[in-house]
Design an enzyme around this catalytic site. Sequence first.
Site, PDB file in Angstrom:
ATOM      1  N   LYS A  32      80.382  19.598 -38.865  1.00  0.00           N
ATOM      2  CA  LYS A  32      79.722  18.638 -38.549  1.00  0.00           C
ATOM      3  C   LYS A  32      78.126  18.953 -38.715  1.00  0.00           C
ATOM      4  O   LYS A  32      77.488  18.032 -39.297  1.00  0.00           O
ATOM      5  CB  LYS A  32      79.876  18.615 -37.053  1.00  0.00           C
ATOM      6  CG  LYS A  32      79.335  19.726 -36.144  1.00  0.00           C
ATOM      7  CD  LYS A  32      78.941  19.728 -34.759  1.00  0.00           C
ATOM      8  CE  LYS A  32      78.375  20.785 -34.185  1.00  0.00           C
ATOM      9  NZ  LYS A  32      77.767  20.903 -33.204  1.00  0.00           N
ATOM     10  N   THR A  33      77.649  20.139 -39.083  1.00  0.00           N
ATOM     11  CA  THR A  33      76.409  20.282 -39.270  1.00  0.00           C
ATOM     12  C   THR A  33      76.108  19.832 -40.816  1.00  0.00           C
ATOM     13  O   THR A  33      74.963  19.225 -41.099  1.00  0.00           O
ATOM     14  CB  THR A  33      75.894  21.783 -39.032  1.00  0.00           C
ATOM     15  OG1 THR A  33      76.273  22.357 -37.551  1.00  0.00           O
ATOM     16  CG2 THR A  33      74.341  22.089 -39.418  1.00  0.00           C
ATOM     17  N   ASP A 238      73.239  15.575 -31.525  1.00  0.00           N
ATOM     18  CA  ASP A 238      74.080  16.846 -31.684  1.00  0.00           C
ATOM     19  C   ASP A 238      74.734  17.010 -30.260  1.00  0.00           C
ATOM     20  O   ASP A 238      74.273  16.924 -29.305  1.00  0.00           O
ATOM     21  CB  ASP A 238      73.680  18.059 -32.456  1.00  0.00           C
ATOM     22  CG  ASP A 238      74.724  19.148 -32.644  1.00  0.00           C
ATOM     23  OD1 ASP A 238      75.659  18.529 -32.819  1.00  0.00           O
ATOM     24  OD2 ASP A 238      74.249  20.155 -32.648  1.00  0.00           O
ATOM     25  N   GLU A 239      76.004  17.714 -30.190  1.00  0.00           N
ATOM     26  CA  GLU A 239      76.851  18.006 -28.955  1.00  0.00           C
ATOM     27  C   GLU A 239      76.973  16.816 -28.001  1.00  0.00           C
ATOM     28  O   GLU A 239      76.273  17.084 -26.867  1.00  0.00           O
ATOM     29  CB  GLU A 239      76.265  19.134 -28.415  1.00  0.00           C
ATOM     30  CG  GLU A 239      76.176  20.351 -29.509  1.00  0.00           C
ATOM     31  CD  GLU A 239      77.546  21.373 -29.556  1.00  0.00           C
ATOM     32  OE1 GLU A 239      78.412  20.796 -29.014  1.00  0.00           O
ATOM     33  OE2 GLU A 239      77.296  22.521 -29.951  1.00  0.00           O
ATOM     34  N   GLN A 269      85.043  19.937 -26.041  1.00  0.00           N
ATOM     35  CA  GLN A 269      84.151  21.088 -26.044  1.00  0.00           C
ATOM     36  C   GLN A 269      83.125  20.971 -24.985  1.00  0.00           C
ATOM     37  O   GLN A 269      82.089  21.461 -24.802  1.00  0.00           O
ATOM     38  CB  GLN A 269      83.321  21.572 -27.275  1.00  0.00           C
ATOM     39  CG  GLN A 269      84.388  21.785 -28.240  1.00  0.00           C
ATOM     40  CD  GLN A 269      83.704  22.514 -29.572  1.00  0.00           C
ATOM     41  OE1 GLN A 269      82.940  23.349 -29.348  1.00  0.00           O
ATOM     42  NE2 GLN A 269      83.911  21.686 -30.801  1.00  0.00           N
ATOM     43  N   ARG A 673      86.394  29.952 -31.530  1.00  0.00           N
ATOM     44  CA  ARG A 673      85.322  30.650 -32.171  1.00  0.00           C
ATOM     45  C   ARG A 673      85.738  31.724 -32.920  1.00  0.00           C
ATOM     46  O   ARG A 673      85.082  32.100 -33.993  1.00  0.00           O
ATOM     47  CB  ARG A 673      84.399  31.826 -30.908  1.00  0.00           C
ATOM     48  CG  ARG A 673      83.730  30.760 -29.747  1.00  0.00           C
ATOM     49  CD  ARG A 673      83.060  29.769 -30.512  1.00  0.00           C
ATOM     50  NE  ARG A 673      83.547  28.451 -30.228  1.00  0.00           N
ATOM     51  CZ  ARG A 673      83.335  27.229 -31.014  1.00  0.00           C
ATOM     52  NH1 ARG A 673      82.259  27.283 -31.750  1.00  0.00           N
ATOM     53  NH2 ARG A 673      84.066  26.187 -31.031  1.00  0.00           N
TER      54      ARG A 673
END
Length: 814
Positions: A32-33, A238-239, A269, A673
């Site tokens: 996504k970044t 973001d997030e 998340q 992760r």
Amino acid sequence: MINLGHLNEKQREAALHGEGPLLILAGAGSGKTSVMTHRIARLVLDEGVDPRNILAVTFTNKAAGEMRERVARLIYGAEAMEENGDGLLRAMSGYGGLWILTFHAACLRILHSYADRLGYTNGFAVYDPSDQKAVAKRCVKALGLDPKQYSAAYVLSAISGLKEDGKSPAEALAEAEGQYVGPRRRDIAILYKNYSEMLKRNNAMDFDDLLLNAVRLFGQNADVLERYQNRFHYIMVDEYQDTNRLQYLFVKMLAAKRGNLCVVGDDDQSIYGWRGADIRNILDFEKDFKAARVVKLEQNYRSCGFILDCANSVIRGNPDRKDKALWTDRGAGDKVIYRMVADEKEEARFVADEMRRLADGGRRLRDMAVLTRTNAQSRTFEEAFIAHGVEYRMLGQVRYYDRKEIKDMLSYMALAANPKDDVALLRIINEPRRGIGGKGTDALAAAAAQRGLSILELLAGETGAGGADGTDSTGGMAGLAGIAGADGTDSAGDAAGLSGMAGLAGAASADSAAGAAQVPLTGKAARAASEFAAVMMGFAEACGDMKVSELYDELLAKTGYVKALEEKGTPEEEARIENLLEFRSAIIQNEAEDPELALSDFLEKTALMSDVDNLDKGADAVTVMTLHSAKGLEFPVVFMPGMEEGLFPTQRSIGEDGRVDEERRLCYVGMTRAMDRLYLLRAKVRTLYGRRDYTLESRFLSELDKSVLDEGADKPGGDLTGYLHGDLSGGWGGARPFGESGRRPIDAFGAARADVKQREEAKAISVGAGDRVRHRKFGAGLVIEAANGFATVMFDTEGRKKLALDLAPLSKEE
DNA sequence: CGTGCCAGAGTTTTT
DNA sequence: CTCTGGCACG
């Protein structure tokens, strides 16, 4: 044209999106970044959008920094960045440039320009949790409430909840009185009111206030809102799944005019519900913003197949999810390793040992992490890592800026920047000892409150002719000037300039004359207080013209802070002095990056800084941190210990509506992760709060698809014999049950590693990390660190101490 | 005013 | 178990 060639189809679709609302549902590790940075760079380079018309908000400094860096790379090119990265970043992302900031930093910038609209002055302080706690306590005390029933933590979380709901103290109070909801709610409402008033008097905002006040500013000032609506044509978040109500409002207000809002997130998340994050923000995005386009990023580039299947099989257990399924073309990889061990010590030993084994096989320590549910779990790992010689770094312990000596110096600086800051003042007025204790400070606070002044203003006024009203926050100098000029009591003429020192000579003799009437102190305490006030007012005036590092040095010297530490001279104080020097380097470094660095900028920066930001990526050490702080990170090898009911999910979450779902998401976050290898551990017996209890396996283990698991070769149910085989029998000192040197690496890389850690024969006292030692007074202990003639020892009964090897009565134990 | 002892509490915490 | 904070004592 910017090259989108290495993006996949979905990513490209999102990056190419132009006008209108867009929801990017970005699974873990789906890049996504990249999408966001490419979209920003594309808008600027290909669409000719002025960078100042773009706002991107994140939750962490780390995420913001990373995004800034990557956008700059795309815009300026990698080469230019190598040459002059810092300069280009500054040029790009300054006040009038492209804003890629955390929510809080963005609000702060805005509030900076309009503090006056809300009744603050510009040097306002940002209070961190320890400051908040101090204020909350004072409020509870002032109301005469029982501090046990109203602990600072409880009060603050209640207040925070009210703020996050956007409620003002008045509204909270009205609600509590409107219908009868019990005295507790009413007390909280009153506490909220008093707390807010105290902060305002101190010209301070807490973290919540930054958001609340920004939203309030927009709500009450149409012109301001319009200005920012016109500035930010494109807004990215973001997030998004972690936004709370205030953050949602902030974004919504800014985007209302143009509707170019692009949010990125993953409902799976969402792990901060307990902190006010509202998962509905992302679930309802399409309802909120009509005609929103939705792009799903489901290809995962991080984890191999088994790990992904494992994570997917767990998260499947949650209701109300946005439909999506992660996949990878990385191949299946290794199975997820599950082991049950006897207790938490075995668990930590297993991890330490496995890490050594992997390191012997060519893995870097920095590629491995232990992700725990609670901070308390980390201790066992620390001990095991020390014993096994595994380099580690731990997060979530004392935050760097929370260390007493650092916090003290920050308070000195904060008080210089903002003389209204009573919380800062109270923290340091007796640090180093000046003979002004609790009674003195209480009296000062009361006297100041009565006259509507801050404590420093009161004290400074007193040294003058008694003009109590002369001082204001910025012109603290008025007070000092008063000493020199108007005041006729003594030789104040030499109180000129910066030298608070000169001021105190005058002040010292003034105490009997003018002082007593206004400052409720006598004798030594009064003299000390006057001296303190004069010095601090001197700094308050001078700090605008000084470099931060200069101010820091002067403060260290003139407040006698270092001197007091030196006089004590214990190893602990030595360590504090070292920390103060380290802090000085941090300041210098900040100045190198920003030669214009103003005191208030620096204070804000440190206030908004977390310890993840300090995580030294270079060090080759394994990482221990909570699952929460691991969000957004990735590691080739991840260990998740404590897969037990009551711990993960936590006892408190079980039975409460929806809480276990969030725990499950947390589990999903942890698993995703991992890139190559994931370990799940369960202890059969766990000691919690000193009580040993048998455990049940975590429901997350029961739920997951067993076909992805490697449950150990030689045991049916998976018990500790699963790892107590062959290569663990060696051992260094006979005392240690599991050693390293006797083992031969069995991995493919496995050339036998030279035993670097071999110890020299002990002649006098030469010790290294991992050695057991005995101290004449403190008893037996374990060396944690040894360098430069000092050893840090964790004593079995006395705790951690730093000792000089040539002085301390130490002997090595075998 | 500073130290030492005892009682009580102890998920998670991007800012 | 282990840290923190409040209170009593020197």
